[in-house]
Design a protein around this motif. Structure first.
Motif, mmCIF file in Angstrom:
data_model
loop_
_atom_site.group_PDB
_atom_site.id
_atom_site.type_symbol
_atom_site.label_atom_id
_atom_site.label_comp_id
_atom_site.label_asym_id
_atom_site.label_seq_id
_atom_site.Cartn_x
_atom_site.Cartn_y
_atom_site.Cartn_z
ATOM 1 N N TRP A 122 40.304 39.357 40.479
ATOM 2 C CA TRP A 122 41.060 40.109 39.477
ATOM 3 C C TRP A 122 41.828 41.284 40.073
ATOM 4 O O TRP A 122 42.441 42.073 39.358
ATOM 5 C CB TRP A 122 40.121 40.621 38.382
ATOM 6 N N ALA A 123 41.814 41.415 41.377
ATOM 7 C CA ALA A 123 42.420 42.593 42.025
ATOM 8 C C ALA A 123 43.902 42.734 41.710
ATOM 9 O O ALA A 123 44.417 43.857 41.601
ATOM 10 C CB ALA A 123 42.204 42.531 43.525
ATOM 11 N N ASN A 124 44.607 41.621 41.564
ATOM 12 C CA ASN A 124 46.052 41.709 41.327
ATOM 13 C C ASN A 124 46.399 42.160 39.918
ATOM 14 O O ASN A 124 47.568 42.321 39.579
ATOM 15 C CB ASN A 124 46.730 40.374 41.644
ATOM 16 N N GLU A 125 45.378 42.380 39.079
ATOM 17 C CA GLU A 125 45.633 42.885 37.730
ATOM 18 C C GLU A 125 45.691 44.409 37.696
ATOM 19 O O GLU A 125 46.067 44.985 36.678
ATOM 20 C CB GLU A 125 44.532 42.417 36.772
ATOM 21 N N ASP A 160 46.559 48.368 39.391
ATOM 22 C CA ASP A 160 47.103 49.342 40.338
ATOM 23 C C ASP A 160 45.983 50.338 40.611
ATOM 24 O O ASP A 160 45.204 50.676 39.711
ATOM 25 C CB ASP A 160 48.310 50.074 39.746
#
Length: 215
Positions: A15-18, A20
């Protein structure tokens, strides 16, 4: 206790790309340890998630959770919640002629930087804190904030968060928020003076009281 599913590190979660992410990590000379906080912006829900960056103090009665620690009559006392708030953020229990607490009135029902952090952190590392907030309020898109203290979630925009730190961004003192009386900063100012006089830690390098009124 709390369940820990993993630790952010070299292994990037799915889920890191969700999110900032903005990190504040300051090693202040003579300090007991580094000052750190991580702010997250969850892009799909437009939510800023922070620990201590800002707080929203609701007016009215104290939250029911306080009945876990105090008897009902104590919690219902009209002075209980204002005094609890002021002690939490290290402002004096100063009352006016009407029995109200001006410090509490200046903080309630709006997004603010907790006075204790403004005095003890921002006063020692204003540039680092300013850059951290600028990253969040310039590049991120959110419309609510979740924090660890007082009320959450809070409907707030990047402009609202930056306004809570106006003393770090605005050069014109006349344009700064002047809700707090200079007298309400005396306790925290005395702590900073004690630290400087006894060489107990890093001295303040920034006037955290900027904008206070003389009432």
């Amino acid at each position: 206790g709390y369940r820990v599913d993993g630790i952010l590190g070299s292994d990037v979660p799915p889920w890191a790309n969700e999110f900032d992410i903005a990190t504040l990590y300051i090693k202040i000379p003579k300090n007991a340890g580094p000052v750190s906080e991580i702010a997250f912006c969850h892009r799909p829900t437009k939510t800023l998630v922070a620990t201590d960056a800002v707080v929203y103090v609701p007016s009215g009665d104290a939250p029911d959770i306080y009945k876990t620690y105090f008897d009902a009559d104590t919690v219902k006392d009209a002075t209980f919640w204002p005094k609890t708030v002021l002690q939490s953020v290290f402002l004096p229990l100063r009352q006016d002629n009407m029995g109200n607490y001006p410090g509490y009135d200046a903080l309630k029902d709006r997004l603010v930087r907790a006075p204790i952090l403004r005095a003890l952190v921002d006063a020692r590392a204003p540039d680092e804190v300013r850059n951290w907030i600028e990253e969040q309020t310039t590049n991120w898109d959110f419309d609510r904030v979740i924090t660890s203290h007082f009320a959450s979630p809070i409907q707030a925009s990047p402009a609202d968060v930056r306004a809570a730190f106006d003393y770090l961004f605005e050069d014109d003192v006349s344009k700064l928020d002047s809700s707090l009386s200079c007298r309400d900063w005396e306790l925290l100012d005395s702590i900073n003076q004690f630290v400087a006089q006894t060489n107990a830690g890093a001295p303040a390098v920034f006037d955290f009281t900027r904008g206070c009124n003389n009432k």
